[in-house]
Design an enzyme around this catalytic site. Sequence first.
Site, short mmCIF file in Angstrom:
data_model
loop_
_atom_site.label_atom_id
_atom_site.label_comp_id
_atom_site.label_asym_id
_atom_site.label_seq_id
_atom_site.Cartn_x
_atom_site.Cartn_y
_atom_site.Cartn_z
N ASP A 101 -14.62 6.44 -4.46
CA ASP A 101 -14.84 7.72 -5.10
C ASP A 101 -13.69 7.62 -6.43
O ASP A 101 -13.64 8.60 -6.81
CB ASP A 101 -14.71 8.97 -4.57
N LYS B 268 -15.99 4.60 -9.96
CA LYS B 268 -16.83 3.32 -10.38
C LYS B 268 -18.20 3.60 -11.07
O LYS B 268 -18.37 2.66 -11.92
CB LYS B 268 -16.94 2.52 -9.01
N GLY C 142 -21.97 6.65 -2.93
CA GLY C 142 -22.59 7.63 -3.84
C GLY C 142 -21.66 7.57 -5.21
O GLY C 142 -20.47 7.91 -5.28
N HIS C 143 -22.48 7.00 -6.19
CA HIS C 143 -21.94 6.81 -7.33
C HIS C 143 -22.48 7.72 -8.54
O HIS C 143 -23.90 7.48 -8.72
CB HIS C 143 -22.14 5.27 -7.93
N GLN D 92 -17.45 1.85 -2.18
CA GLN D 92 -16.09 1.93 -1.31
C GLN D 92 -15.00 1.69 -2.14
O GLN D 92 -14.99 1.48 -3.27
CB GLN D 92 -16.04 1.47 0.08
P1 GDP Z 1 -17.66 6.45 -7.17
O1 GDP Z 1 -18.28 6.59 -5.69
O2 GDP Z 1 -16.23 5.68 -7.33
O3 GDP Z 1 -18.65 5.92 -8.23
O4 GDP Z 1 -17.17 7.84 -7.64
P2 GDP Z 1 -17.92 9.35 -7.37
O5 GDP Z 1 -19.07 9.37 -8.34
O6 GDP Z 1 -18.01 9.53 -5.94
O7 GDP Z 1 -16.67 10.25 -7.72
C1 GDP Z 1 -16.14 10.37 -8.95
C2 GDP Z 1 -16.49 11.77 -9.37
O8 GDP Z 1 -15.55 11.91 -10.58
C3 GDP Z 1 -17.99 12.05 -10.14
O9 GDP Z 1 -18.24 13.29 -9.97
C4 GDP Z 1 -17.72 11.65 -11.58
O10 GDP Z 1 -18.63 12.28 -12.35
C5 GDP Z 1 -16.37 12.06 -11.98
N1 GDP Z 1 -15.60 11.52 -13.03
C6 GDP Z 1 -15.50 10.15 -13.05
N2 GDP Z 1 -14.55 9.90 -14.10
C7 GDP Z 1 -14.24 11.27 -14.69
C8 GDP Z 1 -13.07 11.58 -15.30
O11 GDP Z 1 -12.53 10.80 -16.08
N3 GDP Z 1 -13.09 12.90 -15.42
C9 GDP Z 1 -13.60 13.88 -14.79
N4 GDP Z 1 -13.37 15.15 -14.89
N5 GDP Z 1 -14.38 13.51 -13.71
C10 GDP Z 1 -14.85 12.11 -13.73
P1 IMO Z 2 -18.16 5.17 -2.83
O1 IMO Z 2 -19.03 3.87 -3.02
C1 IMO Z 2 -15.39 7.47 -0.38
C2 IMO Z 2 -15.77 6.46 4.21
C3 IMO Z 2 -16.08 7.59 5.02
C4 IMO Z 2 -15.34 7.12 6.38
C5 IMO Z 2 -15.50 5.70 6.34
C6 IMO Z 2 -16.39 4.98 7.14
O2 IMO Z 2 -18.88 6.43 -3.24
O3 IMO Z 2 -16.72 5.09 -3.36
P2 IMO Z 2 -19.10 4.41 6.64
O4 IMO Z 2 -20.24 5.44 6.69
O5 IMO Z 2 -19.05 3.40 5.97
O6 IMO Z 2 -18.80 4.04 8.24
O7 IMO Z 2 -17.53 5.57 6.88
O8 IMO Z 2 -15.45 5.30 4.83
N1 IMO Z 2 -16.59 6.06 3.02
C7 IMO Z 2 -16.28 6.43 1.70
N2 IMO Z 2 -15.33 7.32 1.14
N3 IMO Z 2 -16.36 6.51 -0.92
C8 IMO Z 2 -17.31 5.75 -0.42
O9 IMO Z 2 -18.17 5.09 -1.28
C9 IMO Z 2 -17.48 5.66 0.92
N4 IMO Z 2 -18.09 5.23 1.77
C10 IMO Z 2 -17.69 5.27 2.99
O10 IMO Z 2 -15.89 8.70 4.58
O11 IMO Z 2 -14.25 7.73 6.01
MG MG Z 3 -18.53 8.00 -4.45
#
Ligand code: GDP
Ligand code: IMO
Ligand code: MG
Length: 423
Positions: A13, A16, A40-41, A223
């Site tokens: 998270d 990415k 979840g991206h 991840q």
């Molecule tokens: P990922 O799994 O690495 O793709 O990240 P996620 O989408 O799960 O979580 C990142 C969160 O941060 C999302 O809600 C994005 O929209 C948000 N985000 C990404 N970059 C920024 C930033 O620079 N500032 C803010 N406020 N939100 C950001």
């Molecule tokens: P993105 O791509 C954050 C975490 C789960 C748990 C551990 C194992 O959005 O960054 P799993 O379901 O993979 O067996 O869970 O890994 N986890 C993540 N945490 N971002 C993710 O993906 C994750 N995918 C799995 O919360 O701790």
């Molecule tokens: Mg994510």
Amino acid sequence: MANTILVGAQWGDEGKGKIIDVLTEQADVVVRSQGGNNAGHTVLIGAQKYILHLIPSGILRGKKQCVIGNGVVVDPVGLVREIEGLEALGVPVDGKLFISDAAHVVLPYHRLLDEQREVRKGRNKIGTTKRGIGPTYADKASRTGIRMLDLIDPERFAEVLRLRLRENNAVLKAFGAKPLSFAKVEAEYRAAGERLRPLVTNTVVMLNRAIRRRKSLLFEGAQGTFLDLDHGTYPFVTSSNTTAGGACTGSGVPPHRMDRVVGVMKAYTTRVGEGPFPTENQEISDLLHGMGREFGATTGRARRCGWFDTVLTRHAAMVNGIDQLAVTNLDGLDTVERIRVCVAYRCGGKKLDYVPTDGRLLETCEPVYREFPGWRASTADARSWKDLPARARQYLEAVSSLVGAPLMIVSVGPARDQTIFVK
Ligand code: GDP
Ligand code: IMO
Ligand code: MG
């Protein structure tokens, strides 16, 4: 653009999805090589928010090709749902998305076993996403998995499913869970297989051909480094190699065809699920949650939050060979008076500058902090390095120097244009 591997440098998270979306402009093909719909991206385009789980974020950009590589585990029913969701938002997928025939399939018993094992672990649970990721990779390693090429051949699929259900229903019964109906699973998966069949291909050959034609490949890590099965905080990890090497094995593209590794990290740290987290901090958690931020994109769970940890990210730079940094969510620190950065751990009477392998030891580590004065101003409208407050620049320069890699991108908001290219 050079062939680029993008990895998360913390616990997932890191943002990415947003950085991939920005970099996709310069790429021809975007590839997922590990993980499944546990990811979840989030990508924000105008007012529209997209959350991608299995489909590479590149799908949101015009003519780019998107590949789900052999190292990914595919929940076909979830994938069809994701495709339909995108189509409903006017994003076409056919002709752009390609799925490896060798990718392993997540079945309902994988999800049920994931859930049952978590329940049985009680207090020691991992906090998985319950998407069946662990059991699917376990079947792959045990050589009892079902692959996409099996799924899209109905006769073959029915045959292997019958065998696999016999064994897995016995295990589910032993757990006290309800066994699965062959007819129900077969019908649901046959329908998904039919929808996906035209998208399934030999992506290893496809990607290597693209390289010969001098196309640029962008590998979208899922991840983060410390969720890596080998390099993460085991057992509180996911079941794939989330580090840079996973991009090669999970796609069939050899290491010497990769040109650079970009590490994405938040300006602070978050973690969702259980496991050690030395810099976890209630104040910063409350601050970010109070702003409505840091809730999981896949499960909606509140993410645990803490200060930036350079021991962790320096370790990530080492195992991934990170060449450039993308620091996201700088704006999350806009109101903080004194910003802390962990520069070492104190554990067992020793000062450590690396992440210990034993999670139980990491659990006892006390962070050694360096403090930085906050900039106390909004960075959300900054569009260039010089637009940032001087203290924010000092903070970022210190982070880059402590992690040991140059800054490439600073992100100051979720939108595409809230992106600063430093170099
Ligand atoms: P990922 O799994 O690495 O793709 O990240 P996620 O989408 O799960 O979580 C990142 C969160 O941060 C999302 O809600 C994005 O929209 C948000 N985000 C990404 N970059 C920024 C930033 O620079 N500032 C803010 N406020 N939100 C950001
Ligand atoms: P993105 O791509 C954050 C975490 C789960 C748990 C551990 C194992 O959005 O960054 P799993 O379901 O993979 O067996 O869970 O890994 N986890 C993540 N945490 N971002 C993710 O993906 C994750 N995918 C799995 O919360 O701790
Ligand atoms: Mg994510």
